[in-house]
Design a protein around this motif. Sequence first.
Motif, PDB file in Angstrom:
ATOM      1  N   ASP A 194       0.828  -1.200   0.000  1.00 51.24           N
ATOM      2  CA  ASP A 194       0.000   0.000   0.000  1.00 51.24           C
ATOM      3  C   ASP A 194       0.866   1.254   0.000  1.00 51.24           C
ATOM      4  OD1 ASP A 194      -2.561  -1.329   0.079  1.00 51.24           O
ATOM      5  OD2 ASP A 194      -2.081  -1.857   2.148  1.00 51.24           O
ATOM      6  N   VAL A 195       2.027   1.155   0.625  1.00 49.22           N
ATOM      7  CA  VAL A 195       3.002   2.249   0.686  1.00 49.22           C
ATOM      8  C   VAL A 195       4.367   1.618   0.949  1.00 49.22           C
ATOM      9  CG1 VAL A 195       2.634   2.653   3.165  1.00 49.22           C
ATOM     10  CG2 VAL A 195       3.522   4.508   1.755  1.00 49.22           C
ATOM     11  N   ALA A 196       5.432   2.294   0.510  1.00 45.93           N
ATOM     12  CA  ALA A 196       6.785   1.768   0.718  1.00 45.93           C
ATOM     13  C   ALA A 196       7.657   2.795   1.410  1.00 45.93           C
ATOM     14  CB  ALA A 196       7.408   1.378  -0.621  1.00 45.93           C
ATOM     15  N   LEU A 197       8.434   2.336   2.389  1.00 48.32           N
ATOM     16  CA  LEU A 197       9.469   3.136   3.043  1.00 48.32           C
ATOM     17  C   LEU A 197      10.800   2.621   2.506  1.00 48.32           C
ATOM     18  CD1 LEU A 197       8.342   3.107   6.804  1.00 48.32           C
ATOM     19  CD2 LEU A 197       7.986   4.913   5.119  1.00 48.32           C
ATOM     20  N   LEU A 198      11.485   3.448   1.739  1.00 45.18           N
ATOM     21  CA  LEU A 198      12.693   3.001   1.056  1.00 45.18           C
ATOM     22  C   LEU A 198      13.906   3.843   1.418  1.00 45.18           C
ATOM     23  CD1 LEU A 198      11.285   2.634  -2.588  1.00 45.18           C
ATOM     24  CD2 LEU A 198      11.291   0.924  -0.756  1.00 45.18           C
ATOM     25  N   ASP A 199      14.985   3.168   1.807  1.00 45.67           N
ATOM     26  CA  ASP A 199      16.282   3.826   1.886  1.00 45.67           C
ATOM     27  C   ASP A 199      16.723   4.068   0.444  1.00 45.67           C
ATOM     28  OD1 ASP A 199      18.719   4.809   2.760  1.00 45.67           O
ATOM     29  OD2 ASP A 199      19.544   2.848   3.279  1.00 45.67           O
ATOM     30  N   ILE A 200      17.519   5.066   0.205  1.00 42.55           N
ATOM     31  CA  ILE A 200      17.920   5.382  -1.166  1.00 42.55           C
ATOM     32  C   ILE A 200      19.140   4.581  -1.605  1.00 42.55           C
ATOM     33  CG2 ILE A 200      18.820   7.208  -2.663  1.00 42.55           C
ATOM     34  CD1 ILE A 200      16.920   9.138  -1.191  1.00 42.55           C
ATOM     35  N   ASP A 201      20.125   4.440  -0.736  1.00 37.08           N
ATOM     36  CA  ASP A 201      21.331   3.685  -1.051  1.00 37.08           C
ATOM     37  C   ASP A 201      21.219   2.335  -0.343  1.00 37.08           C
ATOM     38  OD1 ASP A 201      23.828   2.624  -1.445  1.00 37.08           O
ATOM     39  OD2 ASP A 201      24.917   4.247  -0.473  1.00 37.08           O
ATOM     40  N   VAL A 202      20.932   1.301  -1.103  1.00 37.20           N
ATOM     41  CA  VAL A 202      20.727  -0.028  -0.527  1.00 37.20           C
ATOM     42  C   VAL A 202      21.880  -0.930  -0.963  1.00 37.20           C
ATOM     43  CG1 VAL A 202      19.164  -2.000  -0.333  1.00 37.20           C
ATOM     44  CG2 VAL A 202      18.221   0.316  -0.581  1.00 37.20           C
ATOM     45  N   GLY A 203      22.800  -1.147  -0.063  1.00 38.12           N
ATOM     46  CA  GLY A 203      23.954  -1.988  -0.368  1.00 38.12           C
ATOM     47  C   GLY A 203      24.806  -1.435  -1.487  1.00 38.12           C
ATOM     48  N   GLY A 204      24.873  -0.115  -1.585  1.00 39.62           N
ATOM     49  CA  GLY A 204      25.684   0.521  -2.606  1.00 39.62           C
ATOM     50  C   GLY A 204      24.969   0.743  -3.929  1.00 39.62           C
ATOM     51  N   SER A 205      23.714   0.322  -4.016  1.00 35.36           N
ATOM     52  CA  SER A 205      22.931   0.510  -5.243  1.00 35.36           C
ATOM     53  C   SER A 205      21.784   1.476  -4.994  1.00 35.36           C
ATOM     54  CB  SER A 205      22.347  -0.822  -5.714  1.00 35.36           C
ATOM     55  OG  SER A 205      23.367  -1.726  -6.038  1.00 35.36           O
ATOM     56  N   PRO A 206      21.505   2.344  -5.957  1.00 36.45           N
ATOM     57  CA  PRO A 206      20.372   3.255  -5.795  1.00 36.45           C
ATOM     58  C   PRO A 206      19.049   2.501  -5.911  1.00 36.45           C
ATOM     59  CG  PRO A 206      21.405   3.587  -7.933  1.00 36.45           C
ATOM     60  CD  PRO A 206      22.235   2.582  -7.194  1.00 36.45           C
ATOM     61  N   VAL A 207      18.075   2.936  -5.163  1.00 37.58           N
ATOM     62  CA  VAL A 207      16.788   2.260  -5.055  1.00 37.58           C
ATOM     63  C   VAL A 207      15.817   2.614  -6.182  1.00 37.58           C
ATOM     64  CG1 VAL A 207      15.579   3.969  -3.639  1.00 37.58           C
ATOM     65  CG2 VAL A 207      15.116   1.539  -3.282  1.00 37.58           C
ATOM     66  N   TRP A 208      16.240   3.447  -7.116  1.00 35.68           N
ATOM     67  CA  TRP A 208      15.324   3.976  -8.143  1.00 35.68           C
ATOM     68  C   TRP A 208      14.570   2.901  -8.924  1.00 35.68           C
ATOM     69  CZ3 TRP A 208      15.426   7.946  -5.546  1.00 35.68           C
ATOM     70  CH2 TRP A 208      16.563   8.709  -5.263  1.00 35.68           C
ATOM     71  N   PRO A 209      15.204   1.782  -9.347  1.00 33.40           N
ATOM     72  CA  PRO A 209      14.424   0.775 -10.090  1.00 33.40           C
ATOM     73  C   PRO A 209      13.245   0.221  -9.278  1.00 33.40           C
ATOM     74  CG  PRO A 209      16.772   0.378 -10.376  1.00 33.40           C
ATOM     75  CD  PRO A 209      16.633   1.439  -9.304  1.00 33.40           C
ATOM     76  N   LEU A 210      13.459  -0.019  -7.997  1.00 31.02           N
ATOM     77  CA  LEU A 210      12.389  -0.495  -7.133  1.00 31.02           C
ATOM     78  C   LEU A 210      11.313   0.577  -6.972  1.00 31.02           C
ATOM     79  CD1 LEU A 210      11.029  -2.397  -5.101  1.00 31.02           C
ATOM     80  CD2 LEU A 210      12.598  -1.488  -3.354  1.00 31.02           C
TER      81      LEU A 210
END
Length: 116
Positions: free
Chosen positions: A49-65
């Motif tokens: 319904d909603v997502a809480l996302l860190d931006i840098d996840v293991g050195g990769s940007p979260v943009w695709p997700l």
Amino acid sequence: MADVMIVDDEALVLFDLVMTVEDLGYGVHSESTTIEDAISAIESGSPPDVALLDIDVGGSPVWPLARKIVEHGRPVVFVSANLNHEELREEFASCGRIDKPASPDEIAAAIAGALN
């Protein structure tokens, strides 16, 4: 009750966010420390319904997700210590954002705002 996806590569931060979301009365759609696991959670079931996302996840940007979630018409709230990204000013300008460390009140307000 809304279900919240939570993604953060730091296990203690992830645990804290999960506990906060549950304490606020929301369900946890999924919790992931990698972008790949989070994408799998969406592809194997329904979107959150909603997502809480860190931006840098293991050195990769979260943009695709984030794009996948937005494509499903679901809101995203970015929770990060670095909110100075071109993508936040342009592509994800309408998404919520919280500066780390986030208080339970900030998380509650961001989730409520995203869902309304």
